[in-house]
Design a protein around this motif. Structure first.
Motif, PDB file in Angstrom:
ATOM      1  N   GLN A 146       0.973  -1.361   0.236  1.00 33.75           N
ATOM      2  CA  GLN A 146       0.125   0.043   0.131  1.00 33.75           C
ATOM      3  C   GLN A 146       1.038   1.543  -0.471  1.00 33.75           C
ATOM      4  OE1 GLN A 146      -3.654  -0.614  -0.240  1.00 33.75           O
ATOM      5  NE2 GLN A 146      -2.314  -2.792  -0.638  1.00 33.75           N
ATOM      6  N   ASP A 147       0.583   2.206  -0.468  1.00 37.93           N
ATOM      7  CA  ASP A 147       0.873   3.472  -0.169  1.00 37.93           C
ATOM      8  C   ASP A 147       1.354   4.013   1.371  1.00 37.93           C
ATOM      9  OD1 ASP A 147       1.486   3.602  -3.250  1.00 37.93           O
ATOM     10  OD2 ASP A 147      -0.677   4.772  -4.086  1.00 37.93           O
ATOM     11  N   ASP A 148       0.055   3.999   1.699  1.00 33.45           N
ATOM     12  CA  ASP A 148      -0.087   4.708   2.734  1.00 33.45           C
ATOM     13  C   ASP A 148       0.292   3.532   3.975  1.00 33.45           C
ATOM     14  OD1 ASP A 148      -1.865   2.617   3.317  1.00 33.45           O
ATOM     15  OD2 ASP A 148      -3.054   4.032   4.107  1.00 33.45           O
ATOM     16  N   THR A 149       1.032   3.465   5.525  1.00 36.66           N
ATOM     17  CA  THR A 149       1.132   3.402   6.693  1.00 36.66           C
ATOM     18  C   THR A 149       0.243   3.252   7.593  1.00 36.66           C
ATOM     19  OG1 THR A 149       1.924   5.107   8.069  1.00 36.66           O
ATOM     20  CG2 THR A 149       3.488   3.908   6.362  1.00 36.66           C
ATOM     21  N   VAL A 150       0.269   2.612   8.071  1.00 36.33           N
ATOM     22  CA  VAL A 150      -0.600   1.449  10.066  1.00 36.33           C
ATOM     23  C   VAL A 150       0.367   2.367  10.567  1.00 36.33           C
ATOM     24  CG1 VAL A 150      -1.999   0.561  10.659  1.00 36.33           C
ATOM     25  CG2 VAL A 150      -2.830   0.402   7.904  1.00 36.33           C
ATOM     26  N   GLY A 151      -0.023   3.049  11.524  1.00 37.18           N
ATOM     27  CA  GLY A 151       0.749   3.124  12.615  1.00 37.18           C
ATOM     28  C   GLY A 151       2.659   3.284  13.181  1.00 37.18           C
ATOM     29  N   GLY A 152       2.297   4.698  11.618  1.00 37.02           N
ATOM     30  CA  GLY A 152       3.269   4.166  11.431  1.00 37.02           C
ATOM     31  C   GLY A 152       4.726   3.517  10.369  1.00 37.02           C
ATOM     32  N   VAL A 153       3.638   2.177  10.004  1.00 33.95           N
ATOM     33  CA  VAL A 153       4.230   0.602   9.710  1.00 33.95           C
ATOM     34  C   VAL A 153       4.201   0.516   8.301  1.00 33.95           C
ATOM     35  CG1 VAL A 153       4.934  -1.621   9.373  1.00 33.95           C
ATOM     36  CG2 VAL A 153       4.365  -0.014  12.336  1.00 33.95           C
ATOM     37  N   PRO A 154       4.486   0.722   7.498  1.00 35.76           N
ATOM     38  CA  PRO A 154       4.642  -0.178   5.723  1.00 35.76           C
ATOM     39  C   PRO A 154       3.089  -1.283   5.806  1.00 35.76           C
ATOM     40  CG  PRO A 154       6.840  -0.210   5.810  1.00 35.76           C
ATOM     41  CD  PRO A 154       6.452   0.274   6.917  1.00 35.76           C
ATOM     42  N   VAL A 155       2.236  -0.819   4.798  1.00 33.70           N
ATOM     43  CA  VAL A 155       1.392  -2.208   5.007  1.00 33.70           C
ATOM     44  C   VAL A 155       1.194  -2.608   4.079  1.00 33.70           C
ATOM     45  CG1 VAL A 155      -1.056  -2.659   5.098  1.00 33.70           C
ATOM     46  CG2 VAL A 155      -0.586  -0.931   6.451  1.00 33.70           C
ATOM     47  N   TRP A 156       0.795  -3.769   3.757  1.00 34.28           N
ATOM     48  CA  TRP A 156       0.954  -5.194   2.838  1.00 34.28           C
ATOM     49  C   TRP A 156      -0.197  -5.586   3.019  1.00 34.28           C
ATOM     50  CZ3 TRP A 156       5.269  -6.181  -0.710  1.00 34.28           C
ATOM     51  CH2 TRP A 156       5.524  -7.330  -1.939  1.00 34.28           C
ATOM     52  N   VAL A 157      -1.169  -5.485   2.361  1.00 41.76           N
ATOM     53  CA  VAL A 157      -2.750  -6.702   1.966  1.00 41.76           C
ATOM     54  C   VAL A 157      -2.411  -7.618   1.336  1.00 41.76           C
ATOM     55  CG1 VAL A 157      -5.296  -6.238   1.339  1.00 41.76           C
ATOM     56  CG2 VAL A 157      -3.862  -4.517   2.341  1.00 41.76           C
ATOM     57  N   LEU A 158      -2.966  -8.975   2.274  1.00 39.37           N
ATOM     58  CA  LEU A 158      -3.200  -9.884   1.802  1.00 39.37           C
ATOM     59  C   LEU A 158      -4.134 -11.005   1.239  1.00 39.37           C
ATOM     60  CD1 LEU A 158       0.066 -11.453   3.487  1.00 39.37           C
ATOM     61  CD2 LEU A 158       0.246 -11.441   0.909  1.00 39.37           C
ATOM     62  N   PRO A 159      -3.964 -11.864   0.295  1.00 39.12           N
ATOM     63  CA  PRO A 159      -5.808 -11.930   0.620  1.00 39.12           C
ATOM     64  C   PRO A 159      -5.888 -12.951   1.919  1.00 39.12           C
ATOM     65  CG  PRO A 159      -4.077 -12.857  -1.865  1.00 39.12           C
ATOM     66  CD  PRO A 159      -3.758 -12.145  -0.422  1.00 39.12           C
ATOM     67  N   ASN A 160      -7.698 -13.090   2.388  1.00 38.67           N
ATOM     68  CA  ASN A 160      -7.871 -13.244   3.337  1.00 38.67           C
ATOM     69  C   ASN A 160      -7.717 -15.183   3.283  1.00 38.67           C
ATOM     70  OD1 ASN A 160      -9.471 -14.803   5.190  1.00 38.67           O
ATOM     71  ND2 ASN A 160     -11.042 -13.466   5.402  1.00 38.67           N
ATOM     72  N   PRO A 161      -6.835 -15.987   4.085  1.00 42.41           N
ATOM     73  CA  PRO A 161      -6.442 -17.478   3.952  1.00 42.41           C
ATOM     74  C   PRO A 161      -7.969 -18.171   4.450  1.00 42.41           C
ATOM     75  CG  PRO A 161      -5.594 -16.601   5.800  1.00 42.41           C
ATOM     76  CD  PRO A 161      -6.419 -15.092   5.303  1.00 42.41           C
ATOM     77  N   SER A 162      -8.723 -17.442   4.753  1.00 39.38           N
ATOM     78  CA  SER A 162      -9.101 -18.652   4.787  1.00 39.38           C
ATOM     79  C   SER A 162     -10.261 -19.506   4.021  1.00 39.38           C
ATOM     80  CB  SER A 162     -11.199 -17.191   5.492  1.00 39.38           C
ATOM     81  OG  SER A 162     -12.910 -18.352   5.394  1.00 39.38           O
ATOM     82  N   GLY A 163     -10.660 -20.526   4.560  1.00 34.13           N
ATOM     83  CA  GLY A 163     -11.372 -21.409   3.146  1.00 34.13           C
ATOM     84  C   GLY A 163     -12.704 -21.000   2.212  1.00 34.13           C
ATOM     85  N   LEU A 164     -13.229 -20.149   3.483  1.00 29.48           N
ATOM     86  CA  LEU A 164     -14.398 -19.214   1.927  1.00 29.48           C
ATOM     87  C   LEU A 164     -13.925 -18.720   1.428  1.00 29.48           C
ATOM     88  CD1 LEU A 164     -16.467 -18.354   5.093  1.00 29.48           C
ATOM     89  CD2 LEU A 164     -16.968 -20.654   4.541  1.00 29.48           C
ATOM     90  N   ASN A 165     -12.524 -17.770   1.497  1.00 30.46           N
ATOM     91  CA  ASN A 165     -12.469 -17.551   0.068  1.00 30.46           C
ATOM     92  C   ASN A 165     -11.945 -18.392  -0.896  1.00 30.46           C
ATOM     93  OD1 ASN A 165     -10.967 -14.899  -1.266  1.00 30.46           O
ATOM     94  ND2 ASN A 165      -9.414 -14.631  -0.206  1.00 30.46           N
ATOM     95  N   ALA A 166     -13.082 -18.053  -2.194  1.00 28.64           N
ATOM     96  CA  ALA A 166     -12.732 -19.756  -2.739  1.00 28.64           C
ATOM     97  C   ALA A 166     -11.702 -18.644  -3.973  1.00 28.64           C
ATOM     98  CB  ALA A 166     -14.138 -19.638  -3.475  1.00 28.64           C
ATOM     99  N   HIS A 167     -11.728 -17.411  -4.355  1.00 28.89           N
ATOM    100  CA  HIS A 167     -10.844 -16.632  -5.604  1.00 28.89           C
ATOM    101  C   HIS A 167      -9.159 -16.849  -5.279  1.00 28.89           C
ATOM    102  CE1 HIS A 167     -15.041 -14.744  -5.336  1.00 28.89           C
ATOM    103  NE2 HIS A 167     -14.730 -13.446  -4.937  1.00 28.89           N
ATOM    104  N   PHE A 168      -8.811 -17.122  -4.457  1.00 30.49           N
ATOM    105  CA  PHE A 168      -8.062 -17.672  -3.961  1.00 30.49           C
ATOM    106  C   PHE A 168      -7.676 -18.908  -3.569  1.00 30.49           C
ATOM    107  CE2 PHE A 168      -7.672 -13.455  -3.774  1.00 30.49           C
ATOM    108  CZ  PHE A 168      -6.171 -12.521  -4.553  1.00 30.49           C
ATOM    109  N   GLN A 169      -6.454 -19.755  -4.624  1.00 29.52           N
ATOM    110  CA  GLN A 169      -6.400 -21.303  -3.946  1.00 29.52           C
ATOM    111  C   GLN A 169      -5.065 -21.723  -3.488  1.00 29.52           C
ATOM    112  OE1 GLN A 169      -8.672 -23.491  -4.568  1.00 29.52           O
ATOM    113  NE2 GLN A 169      -9.707 -22.229  -5.023  1.00 29.52           N
ATOM    114  N   ILE A 170      -4.473 -21.739  -2.338  1.00 32.36           N
ATOM    115  CA  ILE A 170      -3.757 -22.159  -1.858  1.00 32.36           C
ATOM    116  C   ILE A 170      -2.142 -22.147  -2.770  1.00 32.36           C
ATOM    117  CG2 ILE A 170      -2.995 -24.174  -1.948  1.00 32.36           C
ATOM    118  CD1 ILE A 170      -1.941 -23.030   0.784  1.00 32.36           C
TER     119      ILE A 170
END
Length: 183
Positions: A146-170
């Protein structure tokens, strides 16, 4: 030597876990602080993050090279020695993440920002783009850095690993986790 996996909780124990919390797994010198959306009832019943059978967090963590072998959720205490921690945007356990209100996600985002500011990991990895968008008012956020930070820390968004998230396989999850690891 891997520790023995904890026993599976009964259906009654899982049902009774609504609203419970799991302690954060944090400490100094973290490379990555992973933040789930919130604990599942199964995780709350066991006391271990990402414990629900079918959750792909632990396999993705290993396949991406973050851990030398696939850890069982009961082995989560090994993560800080590897420079890894775990927390959640919202601490309250629910059956599904969609049971959380936008207000809970926003309030949880403030708590997460304070936690990131306190421990200063190299990266904060939020596992779930929709939760990240809501918690931090970033409507256009996508998977990745991400272009911004959270609490001054760089952020990287990852897919939700829940088995309910069928958009992303292992394999897709492992590739996304590996991109963060490479950074």
């Amino acid at each position: 030597m891997p520790s023995e996996p904890s026993r599976r909780p009964s259906a009654a124990e899982v049902a009774a876990a609504g609203g419970r919390t799991i302690p954060d797994l944090v400490g100094p010198g973290l490379r990555v602080l992973f933040s789930g959306i919130n604990p599942s009832l199964y995780s709350a019943a066991t006391g271990h993050h990402f414990a629900r059978p079918g959750n792909r967090f632990w396999p993705a963590l290993h396949r991406s090279g973050f851990t030398p072998r696939q850890l069982h959720p009961s082995e989560q205490a090994e993560l800080p020695a590897l420079g890894l921690g775990i927390t959640n945007v919202v601490a309250r356990a629910t059956a599904r993440a969609d049971e959380l209100s936008p207000a809970e996600l926003i309030a949880g985002g403030r708590v997460l920002a304070a936690l990131a500011a306190e421990w200063k990991p190299r990266y904060l990895a939020v596992l779930g783009v929709t939760a990240y968008r809501t918690a931090f008012a970033r409507r256009r956020a996508t998977i990745g850095p991400q272009d911004d930070t959270v609490g001054g820390v760089p952020v990287w968004v990852l897919p939700n690993p829940s088995g309910l998230n069928a958009h992303f396989q292992i394999d897709d999850l492992a590739r996304e986790f590996a991109a963060l690891r490479a950074a």
